[in-house]
Design a protein around this motif. Structure first.
Motif, mmCIF file in Angstrom:
data_model
loop_
_atom_site.group_PDB
_atom_site.id
_atom_site.type_symbol
_atom_site.label_atom_id
_atom_site.label_comp_id
_atom_site.label_asym_id
_atom_site.label_seq_id
_atom_site.Cartn_x
_atom_site.Cartn_y
_atom_site.Cartn_z
ATOM 1 N N GLY A 97 53.936 17.701 125.283
ATOM 2 C CA GLY A 97 53.927 18.402 123.764
ATOM 3 C C GLY A 97 55.184 18.126 122.765
ATOM 4 N N ILE A 98 55.967 17.353 123.700
ATOM 5 C CA ILE A 98 57.443 17.375 122.681
ATOM 6 C C ILE A 98 57.799 15.753 122.804
ATOM 7 C CG2 ILE A 98 59.669 17.910 122.160
ATOM 8 C CD1 ILE A 98 59.426 20.497 123.489
ATOM 9 N N THR A 99 57.965 15.077 121.599
ATOM 10 C CA THR A 99 58.533 13.804 121.727
ATOM 11 C C THR A 99 60.179 13.713 121.373
ATOM 12 O OG1 THR A 99 56.449 13.093 120.651
ATOM 13 C CG2 THR A 99 58.281 11.543 120.356
ATOM 14 N N ALA A 100 60.715 12.998 122.367
ATOM 15 C CA ALA A 100 62.042 12.831 122.324
ATOM 16 C C ALA A 100 62.562 11.992 120.863
ATOM 17 C CB ALA A 100 62.791 12.621 123.615
ATOM 18 N N ASP A 101 62.378 12.303 119.738
ATOM 19 C CA ASP A 101 62.683 11.576 118.623
ATOM 20 C C ASP A 101 64.047 11.837 118.140
ATOM 21 O OD1 ASP A 101 62.604 14.116 117.685
ATOM 22 O OD2 ASP A 101 60.844 13.860 116.503
ATOM 23 N N SER A 102 64.721 11.540 117.040
ATOM 24 C CA SER A 102 66.233 11.649 116.882
ATOM 25 C C SER A 102 66.261 13.278 116.358
ATOM 26 C CB SER A 102 66.216 10.817 115.538
ATOM 27 O OG SER A 102 65.316 11.239 114.339
ATOM 28 N N THR A 103 65.238 13.950 115.853
ATOM 29 C CA THR A 103 65.574 15.300 115.755
ATOM 30 C C THR A 103 65.958 16.131 117.116
ATOM 31 O OG1 THR A 103 64.315 15.195 113.577
ATOM 32 C CG2 THR A 103 64.510 17.268 114.602
ATOM 33 N N ALA A 104 64.914 16.040 118.087
ATOM 34 C CA ALA A 104 65.283 16.336 119.371
ATOM 35 C C ALA A 104 66.597 16.158 119.939
ATOM 36 C CB ALA A 104 64.125 16.264 120.181
ATOM 37 N N THR A 105 66.871 14.662 119.959
ATOM 38 C CA THR A 105 68.054 14.238 120.384
ATOM 39 C C THR A 105 69.450 14.811 119.768
ATOM 40 O OG1 THR A 105 67.218 12.095 120.932
ATOM 41 C CG2 THR A 105 69.614 12.039 120.801
ATOM 42 N N ASP A 106 69.204 15.202 118.438
ATOM 43 C CA ASP A 106 70.290 15.828 117.666
ATOM 44 C C ASP A 106 70.442 17.485 118.239
ATOM 45 O OD1 ASP A 106 71.039 13.678 116.026
ATOM 46 O OD2 ASP A 106 69.833 14.376 114.328
ATOM 47 N N ARG A 107 69.428 17.828 118.286
ATOM 48 C CA ARG A 107 69.287 19.380 119.045
ATOM 49 C C ARG A 107 69.995 19.338 120.135
ATOM 50 N NH1 ARG A 107 70.513 24.435 119.491
ATOM 51 N NH2 ARG A 107 69.027 25.582 120.825
ATOM 52 N N VAL A 108 69.744 18.276 121.000
ATOM 53 C CA VAL A 108 70.350 18.318 122.602
ATOM 54 C C VAL A 108 71.821 18.161 122.398
ATOM 55 C CG1 VAL A 108 70.736 16.734 124.585
ATOM 56 C CG2 VAL A 108 68.064 17.455 123.628
ATOM 57 N N LEU A 109 72.173 17.271 121.285
ATOM 58 C CA LEU A 109 73.684 16.984 121.192
ATOM 59 C C LEU A 109 74.251 18.363 120.713
ATOM 60 C CD1 LEU A 109 75.994 14.798 120.587
ATOM 61 C CD2 LEU A 109 75.057 14.785 118.275
ATOM 62 N N GLU A 110 73.915 19.272 120.059
ATOM 63 C CA GLU A 110 74.308 20.480 119.545
ATOM 64 C C GLU A 110 74.414 21.216 120.931
ATOM 65 O OE1 GLU A 110 76.021 20.971 116.730
ATOM 66 O OE2 GLU A 110 75.269 18.977 116.297
ATOM 67 N N VAL A 111 73.702 21.240 121.414
ATOM 68 C CA VAL A 111 73.581 22.385 122.856
ATOM 69 C C VAL A 111 74.780 21.613 123.930
ATOM 70 C CG1 VAL A 111 72.314 22.776 124.829
ATOM 71 C CG2 VAL A 111 71.121 22.807 122.669
ATOM 72 N N LEU A 112 74.657 20.528 123.720
ATOM 73 C CA LEU A 112 75.713 19.908 124.860
ATOM 74 C C LEU A 112 76.980 20.052 124.429
ATOM 75 C CD1 LEU A 112 74.020 16.340 125.715
ATOM 76 C CD2 LEU A 112 74.097 18.421 127.128
ATOM 77 N N ARG A 113 77.290 20.095 122.767
ATOM 78 C CA ARG A 113 78.708 20.646 122.546
ATOM 79 C C ARG A 113 79.172 21.921 122.890
ATOM 80 N NH1 ARG A 113 80.278 16.754 118.753
ATOM 81 N NH2 ARG A 113 78.641 15.752 117.493
ATOM 82 N N GLY A 114 78.223 22.715 123.143
ATOM 83 C CA GLY A 114 78.456 24.056 123.415
ATOM 84 C C GLY A 114 79.266 24.133 124.970
ATOM 85 N N ARG A 115 78.138 23.200 125.869
ATOM 86 C CA ARG A 115 78.502 23.193 127.303
ATOM 87 C C ARG A 115 79.745 22.384 127.451
ATOM 88 N NH1 ARG A 115 72.529 21.456 129.778
ATOM 89 N NH2 ARG A 115 71.500 23.275 128.857
ATOM 90 N N VAL A 116 80.192 21.566 126.811
ATOM 91 C CA VAL A 116 81.217 20.799 126.930
ATOM 92 C C VAL A 116 82.619 21.736 126.456
ATOM 93 C CG1 VAL A 116 82.820 18.769 126.113
ATOM 94 C CG2 VAL A 116 80.355 18.407 126.747
ATOM 95 N N ASP A 117 82.383 22.477 125.496
ATOM 96 C CA ASP A 117 83.497 23.359 125.344
ATOM 97 C C ASP A 117 83.660 24.232 126.372
ATOM 98 O OD1 ASP A 117 83.597 22.247 122.682
ATOM 99 O OD2 ASP A 117 82.480 23.493 121.788
ATOM 100 N N GLY A 118 82.661 24.431 127.067
ATOM 101 C CA GLY A 118 82.842 25.656 128.122
ATOM 102 C C GLY A 118 83.530 24.909 129.280
ATOM 103 N N LEU A 119 83.633 23.564 129.516
ATOM 104 C CA LEU A 119 84.070 22.677 130.629
ATOM 105 C C LEU A 119 85.842 22.800 130.465
ATOM 106 C CD1 LEU A 119 81.910 19.589 130.882
ATOM 107 C CD2 LEU A 119 82.240 21.498 132.588
ATOM 108 N N GLY A 120 86.140 23.194 129.141
ATOM 109 C CA GLY A 120 87.656 23.348 129.053
ATOM 110 C C GLY A 120 88.216 21.926 128.928
#
Length: 757
Positions: A49-72
């Protein structure tokens, strides 16, 4: 003339001064292959039900920023590449398994009630103890989480815990869930709440008996326990804090470079560049005296402006990217040498320094511009069509060529004008290095310009060399690196030296016998394979440590098979389009016969370099591709210089046979070719000797290509053009002449050979 000269001088001063300011206040961004760290390329995938388009990829990018910050990680870099890809660079992180685990998980966090009896929307999953657990629909999701932090467990709690705080609406949902769950009696499974991450129960605690039915937990927070270690609790907190990815992601590329490998590459590059540049400067001073000094100062200006441009653009400097600057340095040297040689010719005709210098710049201008344009075409197309290291090569090549034009045509020219107007220089023209044609040219003036008349013989010998080279591809094949085949390549260094046989035995003990094992010149051990996983890397390290008294992972490269095929396809397409564009440009600027000769020389040059690497069993990887592209650019540059002289000579010698005009052009440009080649080879030889294993193949490919390129211009490019001119020269001009009656056919052929082309 003074005002335009003053304006150019002021503009040059502004450029150099601004570059010095930028260079003093900033520093370039080094790629991970130079500073060490981990790079991971993720690709988003479609979900139900979800297409991995540019909008979804941008959302993934923002989520990953939070995870990378947690890696220190200090100064992490996350960028989207295309519609579905995300490139994550983590400087200094040497545990790729940790980064891949955190970044690659979808981490769909849900909090669900535990049920005793199934309902229409219930689901059976496995709890944290491995037993089946019946749960209801999610009551809370990852977006309801405001923060998550790991902490030491309180008294009576085994291991570390994760403290979770909910947002405003999330806190209300949490209170409602716990109020309903608390109505079940103590000890009843329905009094439990399941905390689920990616359909896996990570904790399913019972509500404390103090929580009353219909009241629930107030405050909008809770604590997740489950006998976690400190590391497990930290990773879980990062995943929960970062939130859920809207679509799944797949790791298609992973590279890890040890800091010592990157540091050694930088040190070797700097040392080789310093020694090579010093020797090149010395060579220019000996060959061209004050004109050589001007060239050296202009090259210093080139280095400063190019360095500042790299900083200003925010470009990332990688090991293949250095190839672009090597070619640009060669073009900057070539432009100065070409001007000096043309000025020597003009001074021999009329001994006036300023006039000879100015006409030297005018005579060399078209060759310099044509060389730059053909190279810029290749650089721009590589940037737009290729990816990975090949694209980085295109960026630095484009920047380097633009700056080399400024160095040769602005800085060098201004300094030359100022120098030649000094009275003391006018009184001693020999100091300039322009008042003599040199011993090489004096000998070449005695050579018969008809030496290229038997063009077919040159082509036959060249064809034999090309066939022998390509036979290596047919007999031995190409040893393609993981960048093009997919798979994993790891490199270790051991405390004590380990020979190849001992390394293979250690790899076999790790359960990976049969994989290709190579020892590198700097004491490294490289292992490649298509099915090497993280556990195998740990096993290899342990086995090599036992054999060598300790082992460190220096490089870990993982490429998905689809990405490898894409990189290979992109490089070939970019190469083909670049060659086609250069052929079209050369056909427009010169004639199609000239362009065909240049492309034929390119093909021969590529075949020789690839064949050599095939016969010697060297790896074809991204660095080799960058070197090959550098060779192509150098060969085009060499051909353009020769054909520019052919065009100039042909304009005044239309009645002479074309092969004599072409031979004369080759002899006239040969001093420039030899001097430019020697200047570039000095730098590359220093890189080959001092650059270490990392840069050895790169330098070797360039050395082979420059030598072959210089020869192929004379033995392939010009002979092919001569043969085509004999066949199509008159027809191209629409001036095919009818043979007068009674005139011998041989004489008619002679007239055709001397027609305007």
């Amino acid at each position: 003339m003074k005002r335009p000269l003053l304006a150019r001088a002021l503009a040059a001063l502004v450029v150099v001064g601004g570059s010095a300011a930028v260079a003093a206040t900033g520093s370039p961004t080094l790629g991970l292959d130079l500073r060490g760290g981990t790079q991971i390329v993720l690709e988003t995938r479609d979900a139900p039900g979800i297409t991995a388009d540019s909008t979804a990829t941008d959302r993934v990018l923002e989520v990953l920023r939070g995870r990378v910050d947690g890696l220190g990680v200090a100064e992490p870099s996350l960028n989207r590449s295309g519609e579905r890809r995300i490139v994550v660079e983590l400087p200094g992180l040497q545990d790729p398994a940790e980064a891949a685990e955190v970044l690659g998980r979808t981490a769909q966090l849900t909090i669900r009630p535990v049920l005793n009896t199934p309902t229409a929307d219930s689901e059976q999953i496995v709890d944290d103890s491995g037993a089946p657990l019946l749960v209801g629909p999610p009551a809370l999701v990852g977006e309801d989480v405001e923060s998550a932090q790991s902490a030491a467990g309180s008294q009576g709690v085994i291991g570390s815990v994760v403290d979770v705080s909910f947002s405003g609406e999330g806190g209300d949902r949490w209170r409602q869930l716990t109020a309903q769950t608390a109505c079940a009696p103590a000890g009843d499974p329905a009094r439990r709440i399941a905390i689920v991450l990616d359909s896996q129960v990570i904790s399913s605690p019972q509500l404390d008996p103090s929580i009353g039915c219909g009241v629930g937990m107030l405050g909008g927070s809770t604590q997740i326990s489950g006998s976690f270690s400190v590391e497990q609790a930290q990773e879980l907190a990062i995943l929960i804090q970062g939130g859920a990815l809207p679509v799944p992601v797949e790791i298609i590329e992973q590279r890890t470079v040890g800091p010592t490998l990157g540091a050694s590459a930088i040190e070797a590059s700097v040392l080789a560049a310093l020694i090579g540049t010093a020797l090149t400067g010395l060579f220019l001073l000996v060959a061209y005296r004050l004109a050589g000094l001007v060239a050296v100062i202009a090259l210093a200006g080139y280095a400063l402006v190019a360095y500042a441009g790299l900083i200003a653009l925010g470009a990332t400097l990688t090991l293949p990217g250095l190839a672009g600057f090597v070619l640009a340095i060669g073009m900057a040297v070539d432009a100065n040498v070409l001007v000096a040689e043309r000025a020597r010719e003009e001074f021999a005709k009329r001994p006036r320094l300023e006039r000879a210098s100015e006409r030297g710049y005018q005579g060399a201008f078209t060759a310099v511009i044509d060389s730059a344009v053909t190279t810029l075409l290749a650089g721009a197309l590589l940037f737009w069509l290729a990816s990975g290291p090949v694209r980085g090569f295109g960026v630095t090549l484009t920047l380097g060529v633009v700056v080399s034009l400024f160095s040769a045509l602005v800085l060098s020219r201004l300094m030359t004008i100022w120098l030649l107007r000094r009275k003391v220089i006018r009184a001693h023209p020999a100091w300039t290095g322009l008042s003599t044609i040199g011993p090489v040219r004096r000998r070449l003036d005695k050579v018969d310009p008809g030496l290229l008349r038997p063009a077919g013989r040159y082509l036959a010998v060249s064809a034999v060399v090309v066939v022998v080279a390509l036979a290596g591809v047919a007999v031995r094949g190409l040893d393609l690196g993981v960048e093009f085949t997919g798979g994993r390549s790891v490199e270790f260094t051991t405390t004590n030296p380990v020979d190849a046989d001992a390394a293979r035995a250690a790899v076999a003990e790790a359960g990976l016998g049969g994989l290709p094992v190579q020892t590198t010149g700097d004491g490294g051990i490289s292992v490649r394979g298509n099915d090497i996983v993280a556990a195998d890397v740990s096993a290899l390290r342990a086995a090599l440590a036992a054999a060598g008294g300790g082992a460190e992972l220096e490089q870990d490269e993982l490429i998905g098979p689809s990405l490898g095929a894409e990189l290979a396809r992109g490089a070939l397409i970019a190469l083909a389009v670049a060659l086609a564009a250069q052929l079209i440009y050369l056909a427009v600027r010169f004639r199609w016969t000239y362009g065909a000769g240049a492309v034929a020389a390119l093909a021969a040059n590529v075949a020789i370099v690839v064949g050599w690497f095939s016969w010697s069993g060297r790896t074809i990887d991204g660095v080799f591709v960058a070197a090959l592209l550098t060779v192509i650019g150098y060969t085009v540059n060499d051909s353009v210089v020769v054909f520019d002289r052919v065009r100039a000579e042909r304009a005044t010698r239309r009645k002479e046979p074309f092969h004599r005009v072409a031979g004369s052009a080759v002899l006239s440009t040969l001093p420039r070719t030899v001097n430019t080649g020697l200047s570039t080879l000095v730098i590359l030889t220093a890189l080959l000797v001092l650059g270490g294993e990392t840069l050895a193949d790169f330098a070797l490919a360039l050395i082979l290509g420059i030598v072959a390129g210089t020869v192929s211009t004379i033995t392939v490019a010009v002979p092919v053009t001569i043969a085509l001119q004999r066949r199509f020269g008159d027809a191209e001009q629409g001036t095919r002449r009818k043979r007068p009656s009674g005139r011998p056919r041989a004489d008619a052929r002679k007239r055709a050979d001397g027609a305007v082309v």
